[in-house]
Design a protein around this motif. Structure first.
Motif, PDB file in Angstrom:
ATOM      1  N   LEU A 240      38.518  50.735  53.077  1.00  0.00           N
ATOM      2  CA  LEU A 240      37.947  51.495  51.910  1.00  0.00           C
ATOM      3  C   LEU A 240      38.008  50.490  50.585  1.00  0.00           C
ATOM      4  CD1 LEU A 240      38.852  55.157  52.285  1.00  0.00           C
ATOM      5  CD2 LEU A 240      36.736  54.096  52.170  1.00  0.00           C
ATOM      6  N   LYS A 241      38.935  49.439  50.703  1.00  0.00           N
ATOM      7  CA  LYS A 241      39.430  48.975  49.406  1.00  0.00           C
ATOM      8  C   LYS A 241      38.241  47.733  49.232  1.00  0.00           C
ATOM      9  CE  LYS A 241      44.447  48.887  49.650  1.00  0.00           C
ATOM     10  NZ  LYS A 241      45.680  47.946  49.783  1.00  0.00           N
ATOM     11  N   LEU A 242      37.538  47.399  50.330  1.00  0.00           N
ATOM     12  CA  LEU A 242      36.230  46.504  50.375  1.00  0.00           C
ATOM     13  C   LEU A 242      35.462  47.115  49.448  1.00  0.00           C
ATOM     14  CD1 LEU A 242      35.979  45.483  54.242  1.00  0.00           C
ATOM     15  CD2 LEU A 242      37.244  44.283  52.280  1.00  0.00           C
ATOM     16  N   PHE A 243      35.323  48.290  49.400  1.00  0.00           N
ATOM     17  CA  PHE A 243      34.068  49.096  48.496  1.00  0.00           C
ATOM     18  C   PHE A 243      34.681  48.742  46.846  1.00  0.00           C
ATOM     19  CE2 PHE A 243      33.440  51.085  52.391  1.00  0.00           C
ATOM     20  CZ  PHE A 243      32.173  51.301  52.486  1.00  0.00           C
ATOM     21  N   GLY A 244      35.928  49.082  46.525  1.00  0.00           N
ATOM     22  CA  GLY A 244      36.451  48.938  45.208  1.00  0.00           C
ATOM     23  C   GLY A 244      36.386  47.412  44.813  1.00  0.00           C
ATOM     24  N   GLU A 245      36.708  46.524  45.909  1.00  0.00           N
ATOM     25  CA  GLU A 245      36.407  45.102  45.556  1.00  0.00           C
ATOM     26  C   GLU A 245      35.138  44.707  45.066  1.00  0.00           C
ATOM     27  OE1 GLU A 245      38.028  42.979  48.774  1.00  0.00           O
ATOM     28  OE2 GLU A 245      40.209  43.552  48.429  1.00  0.00           O
TER      29      GLU A 245
ATOM     30  N   SER B   6      32.592  46.786  44.324  1.00  0.00           N
ATOM     31  CA  SER B   6      32.425  47.352  42.939  1.00  0.00           C
ATOM     32  C   SER B   6      32.545  46.617  41.610  1.00  0.00           C
ATOM     33  CB  SER B   6      32.765  48.961  43.016  1.00  0.00           C
ATOM     34  OG  SER B   6      32.341  49.717  44.033  1.00  0.00           O
ATOM     35  N   GLU B   7      34.143  46.290  41.616  1.00  0.00           N
ATOM     36  CA  GLU B   7      34.477  45.538  40.625  1.00  0.00           C
ATOM     37  C   GLU B   7      33.791  44.360  40.359  1.00  0.00           C
ATOM     38  OE1 GLU B   7      38.672  44.626  41.302  1.00  0.00           O
ATOM     39  OE2 GLU B   7      39.172  47.094  41.173  1.00  0.00           O
ATOM     40  N   LYS B   8      33.571  43.600  41.361  1.00  0.00           N
ATOM     41  CA  LYS B   8      32.602  42.249  41.287  1.00  0.00           C
ATOM     42  C   LYS B   8      31.079  42.574  40.714  1.00  0.00           C
ATOM     43  CE  LYS B   8      35.068  39.412  44.631  1.00  0.00           C
ATOM     44  NZ  LYS B   8      34.875  38.763  45.728  1.00  0.00           N
ATOM     45  N   ILE B   9      30.539  43.768  41.109  1.00  0.00           N
ATOM     46  CA  ILE B   9      29.206  43.865  40.611  1.00  0.00           C
ATOM     47  C   ILE B   9      29.407  44.440  39.262  1.00  0.00           C
ATOM     48  CG2 ILE B   9      27.430  45.536  41.006  1.00  0.00           C
ATOM     49  CD1 ILE B   9      27.846  45.437  44.067  1.00  0.00           C
ATOM     50  N   GLY B  10      30.332  45.253  38.921  1.00  0.00           N
ATOM     51  CA  GLY B  10      30.454  45.763  37.617  1.00  0.00           C
ATOM     52  C   GLY B  10      30.819  44.559  36.538  1.00  0.00           C
ATOM     53  N   ALA B  11      31.460  43.405  37.127  1.00  0.00           N
ATOM     54  CA  ALA B  11      31.651  42.379  36.197  1.00  0.00           C
ATOM     55  C   ALA B  11      30.416  41.372  36.254  1.00  0.00           C
ATOM     56  CB  ALA B  11      32.874  41.700  36.660  1.00  0.00           C
ATOM     57  N   GLN B  12      29.555  41.808  36.916  1.00  0.00           N
ATOM     58  CA  GLN B  12      28.240  40.965  37.148  1.00  0.00           C
ATOM     59  C   GLN B  12      28.586  39.447  37.772  1.00  0.00           C
ATOM     60  OE1 GLN B  12      26.060  40.563  33.513  1.00  0.00           O
ATOM     61  NE2 GLN B  12      25.874  42.846  33.453  1.00  0.00           N
ATOM     62  N   GLU B  13      29.761  39.588  38.609  1.00  0.00           N
ATOM     63  CA  GLU B  13      29.812  38.342  39.366  1.00  0.00           C
ATOM     64  C   GLU B  13      29.215  38.665  40.768  1.00  0.00           C
ATOM     65  OE1 GLU B  13      34.065  38.135  39.805  1.00  0.00           O
ATOM     66  OE2 GLU B  13      34.658  37.954  37.561  1.00  0.00           O
ATOM     67  N   LEU B  14      28.016  38.078  40.871  1.00  0.00           N
ATOM     68  CA  LEU B  14      27.270  38.402  41.857  1.00  0.00           C
ATOM     69  C   LEU B  14      26.899  37.356  42.812  1.00  0.00           C
ATOM     70  CD1 LEU B  14      24.217  40.076  39.629  1.00  0.00           C
ATOM     71  CD2 LEU B  14      26.244  41.068  40.851  1.00  0.00           C
ATOM     72  N   ASP B  15      27.771  36.147  42.802  1.00  0.00           N
ATOM     73  CA  ASP B  15      27.744  35.013  43.637  1.00  0.00           C
ATOM     74  C   ASP B  15      28.683  35.099  44.898  1.00  0.00           C
ATOM     75  OD1 ASP B  15      26.963  32.738  44.987  1.00  0.00           O
ATOM     76  OD2 ASP B  15      27.638  31.668  43.566  1.00  0.00           O
ATOM     77  N   PHE B  16      28.741  36.252  45.717  1.00  0.00           N
ATOM     78  CA  PHE B  16      29.705  36.422  46.716  1.00  0.00           C
ATOM     79  C   PHE B  16      29.051  36.882  47.873  1.00  0.00           C
ATOM     80  CE2 PHE B  16      29.658  40.293  44.517  1.00  0.00           C
ATOM     81  CZ  PHE B  16      30.094  41.174  45.359  1.00  0.00           C
ATOM     82  N   ALA B  17      29.502  36.805  49.034  1.00  0.00           N
ATOM     83  CA  ALA B  17      29.092  37.503  50.284  1.00  0.00           C
ATOM     84  C   ALA B  17      29.842  38.776  50.621  1.00  0.00           C
ATOM     85  CB  ALA B  17      29.241  36.553  51.352  1.00  0.00           C
ATOM     86  N   ILE B  18      29.029  39.856  50.868  1.00  0.00           N
ATOM     87  CA  ILE B  18      29.529  41.434  51.062  1.00  0.00           C
ATOM     88  C   ILE B  18      30.758  41.000  52.661  1.00  0.00           C
ATOM     89  CG2 ILE B  18      29.076  43.568  51.855  1.00  0.00           C
ATOM     90  CD1 ILE B  18      28.103  42.862  48.970  1.00  0.00           C
ATOM     91  N   PRO B  19      31.835  41.655  52.244  1.00  0.00           N
ATOM     92  CA  PRO B  19      32.564  41.685  53.460  1.00  0.00           C
ATOM     93  C   PRO B  19      32.027  42.408  54.761  1.00  0.00           C
ATOM     94  CG  PRO B  19      33.486  42.704  51.733  1.00  0.00           C
ATOM     95  CD  PRO B  19      32.298  42.291  50.994  1.00  0.00           C
ATOM     96  N   HIS B  20      32.743  42.051  55.906  1.00  0.00           N
ATOM     97  CA  HIS B  20      32.613  42.970  56.930  1.00  0.00           C
ATOM     98  C   HIS B  20      33.577  43.845  57.235  1.00  0.00           C
ATOM     99  CE1 HIS B  20      30.861  43.801  61.010  1.00  0.00           C
ATOM    100  NE2 HIS B  20      32.019  43.481  61.231  1.00  0.00           N
ATOM    101  N   ALA B  21      33.204  45.167  57.414  1.00  0.00           N
ATOM    102  CA  ALA B  21      34.447  46.205  57.552  1.00  0.00           C
ATOM    103  C   ALA B  21      34.821  46.169  59.014  1.00  0.00           C
ATOM    104  CB  ALA B  21      33.965  47.328  56.825  1.00  0.00           C
TER     105      ALA B  21
END
Length: 443
Positions: free
Chosen positions: A176-181, A183-198
């Motif tokens: 579940l921490k992956l969702f928070g991480e 969301s924080e990056k999207i909220g900060a508009q840091e969009l150059d990252f790969a979505i992690p695998h749960a």
């Protein structure tokens, strides 16, 4: 091509948890049973049937007299005389009363035995089919071993449940921490990252939806950034082009001043020249802003700044046939952005003039207050509506019909509030008996 990562369903995770839990409980039972047998084999505890065997051995051969058993005798017993007197017993209190009750009435319980001796005394024996400590001291201090051992098994099951539950919680919480991480990056508009695998199918589906949202946001922001850069470039170009007509207007107005003009005409041309110079300053400020620079704070005389504000706004008041009353009570110097502050205060005064009926008054006052200074503008217009008192300083807000907002862009008071905040001040809106009041306070 990237290798597709495997995922399991949440149902499988819960089923695995249940299997591990059941396996852990069965393991506890196996260890518990093995330890129970080991304690029996080493002579630490009696088996459950020993108490019955001891009673049978004591009564074997129909003894004529009572022989008191030793401390290792497990069964409860009491020897009663002909009159019901207690002659011997290894218990007292309530347990003795129970044995006396068996004396008064027959019972068919397999755990109770009675025997009458030659002297007419009767012995009552009561035993339990359960494991007991061999050591009589332990039997006296502790509850029956079998109860303690069952409690041990129950405690082991509780610990097994607790540890497995904590393991499941930690496993799911980590995912579940992956969702928070994200969301924080999207909220900060840091969009150059790969979505992690749960690794859990349902979680990965939700993360996949967040990936689509990230991509859509990235596309939208890219379009906005491109449009903003294009708009800023157009503004910078238009601002630069404004310098040419302003230069022509100013040059022609200065040439007119060299001609023989009436006093009133000369005054009007001087106003044009001063307004043109001020417009050039605004154009310069726009060019600086588009280039990413800003006006510096400089030590400025407050009385001189206030006098310049009055000179800039008196002509506007005369055109509108408004009487502008000024009172300069400012003292000393302050570090300010002079041009920005004059523009902000000029917007406030011009706003008051425009919303005041002809032949009415506008009052402009600067004075020192405790811990700082302030500039107050009071008009004799309709005042601020309730909505304007809360929203008039918001950018592009033009919803105040009482102030006649038609034809305005909703930027004047917003810019004034912004400049006040830059100078660690605040802008206040209120109404008085005559009209609206705007007060800008500085520390």
């Amino acid at each position: 091509m990237a290798k597709k990562q495997r995922s399991v369903s949440l149902s499988f995770v819960l089923l695995r948890f249940a299997i591990v839990m059941l396996g852990g409980m069965l393991l506890c039972c196996l260890v518990w049973y093995c330890c129970f047998g080991w304690l029996q084999n080493t002579g630490v505890i009696y088996q459950g049937y020993v108490s019955n065997q001891q009673v049978e051995q004591l009564l074997a051969g129909e003894p004529k007299t009572f022989v008191s058993p030793g401390d290792d005798f497990l069964a409860e017993y009491a020897l009663f005389g002909q009159n019901g007197d207690v002659l011997a017993s290894n218990v007292d209190g309530q347990k003795l009363e129970v044995l006396a009750g068996f004396l008064q009435q027959d019972t068919d319980s397999i755990h109770v035995s009675r025997h009458t001796y030659a002297d007419d005394s009767t012995a009552i024996f009561h035993w339990y089919y359960r494991a007991e400590f061999v050591n009589p001291v332990l039997r006296g201090m502790l509850p029956p071993f079998e109860y303690l051992w069952l409690a041990t098994l129950g405690g082991a099951w509780v610990l097994c449940l607790l540890f497995n539950t904590l393991w499941l919680r930690r496993c799911l919480a980590t995912k579940l921490k992956l969702f928070g991480e994200v969301s924080e990056k999207i909220g900060a508009q840091e969009l150059d990252f790969a979505i992690p695998h749960a690794g859990i199918r349902e979680y990965d589906q939700a993360l996949g939806a967040m990936a689509h949202m990230k991509d859509a946001l990235y596309s939208s922001l890219s379009s906005q950034w491109a449009a903003q850069q294009e708009r800023e470039a157009e503004i910078a170009a238009l601002t630069h082009d404004l310098k040419t007509p302003l230069t022509l207007v100013g040059g022609n107005a200065e040439l007119l001043l060299d001609e023989e003009l009436s006093e009133n005409s000369r005054k009007m041309v001087a106003t044009i020249v001063a307004s043109n110079d001020r417009a050039k300053q605004y154009v310069a400020s726009l060019l600086e802003t588009s280039a990413g620079t800003d006006e510096t704070f400089e030590n400025t005389s407050l009385p001189a700044m206030f006098d310049e504000l009055c000179q800039r706004t008196i002509a506007i008041a005369e055109v509108k046939r408004i009487c502008l009353h000024t009172q300069n009570g400012l003292e000393g110097n302050a570090r300010i952005q002079k041009d920005h502050l004059l523009r902000a205060l000029g917007n406030v005064v011009q706003n008051a003039i425009e919303h005041t009926p002809t032949n009415k008054n506008v009052y402009l006052e600067g004075r020192m207050v405790d811990g700082g200074w302030q500039v107050a503008v009071c008009d004799e217009g309709p005042g601020f509506s309730k909505a304007a008192l809360h929203h008039a300083t918001e950018r592009l807000w033009r919803g105040d019909a009482a102030r006649g907002a038609d034809g305005h862009n909703g930027l004047g008071l917003w810019f004034a509030a912004r400049v006040a905040k830059t100078h660690a001040g605040q802008l206040e809106l209120r109404n008085c008996d005559s009209g609206g009041v705007v007060i800008i306070k500085f520390g």
